[in-house]
Write a protein that holds these residues in place. Structure first.
Motif, mmCIF file in Angstrom:
data_model
loop_
_atom_site.group_PDB
_atom_site.id
_atom_site.type_symbol
_atom_site.label_atom_id
_atom_site.label_comp_id
_atom_site.label_asym_id
_atom_site.label_seq_id
_atom_site.Cartn_x
_atom_site.Cartn_y
_atom_site.Cartn_z
ATOM 1 N N UNK A 22 0.792 -1.229 0.000
ATOM 2 C CA UNK A 22 0.000 0.000 0.000
ATOM 3 C C UNK A 22 0.829 1.286 0.000
ATOM 4 N N UNK A 23 0.151 2.385 -0.327
ATOM 5 C CA UNK A 23 0.755 3.716 -0.414
ATOM 6 C C UNK A 23 -0.086 4.676 0.426
ATOM 7 N N UNK A 24 0.568 5.664 1.013
ATOM 8 C CA UNK A 24 -0.132 6.621 1.878
ATOM 9 C C UNK A 24 -0.030 8.044 1.359
ATOM 10 N N UNK A 25 0.548 8.223 0.183
ATOM 11 C CA UNK A 25 0.935 9.562 -0.212
ATOM 12 C C UNK A 25 -0.280 10.464 -0.420
ATOM 13 N N UNK A 26 -1.384 9.874 -0.849
ATOM 14 C CA UNK A 26 -2.638 10.620 -0.957
ATOM 15 C C UNK A 26 -3.767 9.781 -0.363
ATOM 16 N N UNK A 27 -4.800 10.473 0.126
ATOM 17 C CA UNK A 27 -5.887 9.768 0.791
ATOM 18 C C UNK A 27 -6.561 8.785 -0.161
ATOM 19 N N UNK A 28 -6.683 9.207 -1.415
ATOM 20 C CA UNK A 28 -7.362 8.383 -2.399
ATOM 21 C C UNK A 28 -6.751 6.982 -2.501
ATOM 22 N N UNK B 248 -7.524 0.961 -1.174
ATOM 23 C CA UNK B 248 -7.117 -0.277 -0.501
ATOM 24 C C UNK B 248 -8.146 -0.669 0.553
ATOM 25 N N UNK B 249 -8.611 0.315 1.335
ATOM 26 C CA UNK B 249 -9.595 0.002 2.375
ATOM 27 C C UNK B 249 -10.844 -0.606 1.749
ATOM 28 N N UNK B 250 -11.238 -0.077 0.585
ATOM 29 C CA UNK B 250 -12.449 -0.610 -0.023
ATOM 30 C C UNK B 250 -12.189 -2.018 -0.584
ATOM 31 N N UNK B 251 -10.997 -2.251 -1.151
ATOM 32 C CA UNK B 251 -10.663 -3.610 -1.630
ATOM 33 C C UNK B 251 -10.661 -4.599 -0.458
ATOM 34 N N UNK B 252 -10.112 -4.183 0.669
ATOM 35 C CA UNK B 252 -10.062 -5.086 1.825
ATOM 36 C C UNK B 252 -11.474 -5.315 2.370
ATOM 37 N N UNK B 253 -12.259 -4.244 2.407
ATOM 38 C CA UNK B 253 -13.642 -4.348 2.877
ATOM 39 C C UNK B 253 -14.428 -5.383 2.075
ATOM 40 N N UNK B 254 -14.194 -5.381 0.759
ATOM 41 C CA UNK B 254 -14.912 -6.314 -0.106
ATOM 42 C C UNK B 254 -14.591 -7.771 0.214
ATOM 43 N N UNK B 255 -13.481 -8.007 0.894
ATOM 44 C CA UNK B 255 -13.049 -9.388 1.129
ATOM 45 C C UNK B 255 -13.686 -10.008 2.369
ATOM 46 N N UNK B 256 -14.444 -9.209 3.105
ATOM 47 C CA UNK B 256 -15.035 -9.694 4.347
ATOM 48 C C UNK B 256 -15.860 -10.970 4.112
ATOM 49 N N UNK B 257 -16.721 -10.899 3.085
ATOM 50 C CA UNK B 257 -17.581 -12.044 2.780
ATOM 51 C C UNK B 257 -16.764 -13.256 2.363
ATOM 52 N N UNK C 100 -5.821 -15.861 3.826
ATOM 53 C CA UNK C 100 -5.027 -14.982 4.678
ATOM 54 C C UNK C 100 -4.843 -13.640 3.975
ATOM 55 N N UNK C 101 -4.957 -12.561 4.735
ATOM 56 C CA UNK C 101 -4.835 -11.208 4.165
ATOM 57 C C UNK C 101 -3.733 -10.463 4.903
ATOM 58 N N UNK C 102 -2.752 -9.989 4.148
ATOM 59 C CA UNK C 102 -1.664 -9.205 4.740
ATOM 60 C C UNK C 102 -1.642 -7.827 4.095
ATOM 61 N N UNK C 103 -1.425 -6.811 4.901
ATOM 62 C CA UNK C 103 -1.293 -5.449 4.380
ATOM 63 C C UNK C 103 0.122 -4.979 4.708
ATOM 64 N N UNK C 104 0.877 -4.624 3.672
ATOM 65 C CA UNK C 104 2.241 -4.134 3.889
ATOM 66 C C UNK C 104 2.372 -2.724 3.305
ATOM 67 N N UNK D 164 -10.311 -1.449 12.044
ATOM 68 C CA UNK D 164 -11.261 -1.164 10.962
ATOM 69 C C UNK D 164 -11.592 -2.387 10.138
ATOM 70 N N UNK D 165 -10.647 -3.300 10.014
ATOM 71 C CA UNK D 165 -10.844 -4.499 9.188
ATOM 72 C C UNK D 165 -10.314 -5.707 9.958
ATOM 73 N N UNK D 166 -11.139 -6.256 10.867
ATOM 74 C CA UNK D 166 -10.660 -7.338 11.746
ATOM 75 C C UNK D 166 -10.314 -8.615 10.974
ATOM 76 N N UNK D 167 -10.703 -8.698 9.710
ATOM 77 C CA UNK D 167 -10.370 -9.913 8.953
ATOM 78 C C UNK D 167 -8.966 -9.846 8.350
#
Ligand code: 5AD
Ligand code: SF4
Length: 446
Positions: free
Chosen positions: A54-60, A65-74, A83-87, A101-104
């Motif tokens: 992931x990148x933090x340089x802009x909020x967008x 990424x948050x929305x992609x991770x959110x979609x994986x809940x189901x 397994x989901x890793x965020x680096x 925010x994303x306990x999964x």
């Protein structure tokens, strides 16, 4: 406890955001995971391990990424073995917040912790709990793997990490470290040598603030000395480097670029703005006049050099006159390439407390205008190549047209032309026939 993992081989898919340094970190992670028995999945659906780099340089970039991770809940509910890793930088910035925010999410691995990703996955496995690791660590010495490198003949090489500047808008010192750490010349040369033995012909040396390379090392070698050392490596035909802070560009660097035949005539040194008032508030440490001097000096010292830049539009307090000054600077320099970004306030930066005063539609309009100016300049510069024969390092078949090859000129322009795939990895003379603002089209000659 969690459900047991699927039987090996496990398959990993990495989705990448952000800059070249992030691309390289992702490559190093995949290399390590492959050594530990993971296979590369063709896409996210067939993977048992999803890594978001992931990148933090802009909020967008973070929202995506948050929305992609959110979609994986189901999916995680249906496939508990997933397994989901965020680096990367957003993992560094948000740390444990990300798991709230994303306990999964199973692993949050900060931007300097990536060599430990496999170990963190194991820890998450045995504890049945999400694992968060951020902060200082030593990312040096990671192995390279031809099977993972995105390009066969070109490779990134990290030479320093971190940035000691404090530009008001920038999250990088927070997420990548505010202390600069350079790898010794010898270590970089060793890595380049092994890449050359692997067939690599072009290396791009990476550092968040590459012009201060070597300052913390015992003999303070500096970027020109590093370029000279890498220049000696047999098999390497081309050398590039990213990214230069205008504040730190010294004459000795331009001299080295002029002297060293393998160093390409291309300098990416982000201006960010052409207004002195804005540059001051950004704490960039140079004026528009000084920036123009560097551009002129680069052109004088390095024949044939092309220049590239980044710009931020809508920085707090940017007036119409400030913006016109940016357009003027672009008109004066005429970059071959420029990347334009709408200002995005980042938590914890100095500018985060300035009111984000420029409305979004104004930012959008300024963004559009700069891109239009840039397109005109790119096209005009590319047109000067028509009829000329240029040495092109062939990357391989074009993604869009399988019967065409693509490669780059020394000044980093993309060239598309017909030819045998055997030419990949070689430098061939291409006569340029037609151009657009993005591409040169030509024929191999001789
Ligand atoms: N908002 C918008 N763009 C930014 N950049 C860095 N920080 C921000 C921000 N807060 C841009 C700069 C930099 C490029 C990598 O991203 O132009 O050079
Ligand atoms: Fe994004 Fe900057 Fe991190 Fe690169 S260093 S991934 S551009 S925040």
């Amino acid at each position: 406890m969690r459900d047991p993992l699927p039987l090996p081989p496990r398959r990993v898919f990495l989705e990448a955001f952000g800059c070249q340094m992030n691309v390289l970190d992702g490559e190093l992670v995949l290399t390590d995971l492959r050594r530990r028995g993971y296979e590369l999945a063709d896409g996210p659906e067939s993977a048992d391990l999803l890594v978001f780099n992931t990148c933090s340089v802009r909020e967008h970039a973070e929202e995506r990424v948050l929305s992609r991770i959110g979609q994986l809940r189901g999916r995680k509910r249906r496939e508990p073995g997933l397994r989901i890793a965020v680096m990367g930088c957003m993992a560094e910035r948000m740390a444990a917040d990300l798991v709230r925010r994303a306990p999964h999410v199973d692993v949050v691995c900060g931007s300097r912790q990536f060599p430990r990703l496999a170990e963190l996955l194991d820890r998450a496995e045995s504890s049945g709990q999400p694992v968060v690791a951020v902060g200082e660590a030593d990312p040096a010495g990671a192995a390279r793997d031809v099977g993972v490198r995105p390009e066969k003949f070109s490779a990134y090489v990290s030479v320093m990490r971190g940035c000691h500047h404090r530009c008001a808008y920038c999250i990088v010192p927070r997420v990548r470290g505010g202390r600069e750490e350079s790898r010794p010349v010898r270590e970089v040369v060793e890595e380049v040598r092994s890449l050359a033995a692997d067939g690599v012909r072009e290396v791009t040396l990476l550092g968040q603030n590459i012009n201060s390379y070597g300052r913390g090392l015992p003999d303070r070698p500096g970027l020109p000395a590093l370029l000279r050392a890498v220049h000696e490596v047999e098999g390497i035909l081309r050398i590039r480097f990213l990214t230069s802070n205008p504040m730190d560009i010294e004459e000795s660097l331009l001299d080295a670029m002029a002297e060293l035949q393998k160093v390409m005539e291309y300098l990416h040194f982000p201006a960010q703005s052409g207004s002195d008032a804005v540059l001051r508030r950004m704490a960039r440490g140079y004026t528009a006049k000084r920036y123009l001097e560097i551009a002129r000096q680069a052109r004088r010292t390095v024949p044939g050099i092309e220049l590239a830049s980044d710009f931020i539009v809508g920085f707090p307090g940017e007036s119409e006159a400030d913006f016109r000054a940016t357009v003027d600077l672009m008109e004066e320099v005429r970059f071959q390439q420029a990347f334009v970004f709408k200002y995005s306030p980042r938590p914890g930066t100095r500018a985060a407390v300035f009111p984000d005063s420029v409305p979004d539609d104004v930012k959008r309009e300024r963004n559009r205008i700069l891109l239009e100016v840039q397109q005109r300049h790119s096209l005009a510069i590319n047109q000067t190549r028509i009829g000329r024969t240029l040495p092109v390092l062939v990357a391989g078949p074009s993604e869009r047209r399988a019967d065409r090859l693509t490669g780059r000129t020394r000044a980093n322009q993309i060239v598309v032309f017909a030819g045998s795939p055997d030419l990949a990895g070689r430098i061939v003379p291409v006569e340029i026939r037609r151009v657009s603002s993005l591409t040169l089209l030509g024929e191999v000659v001789g």
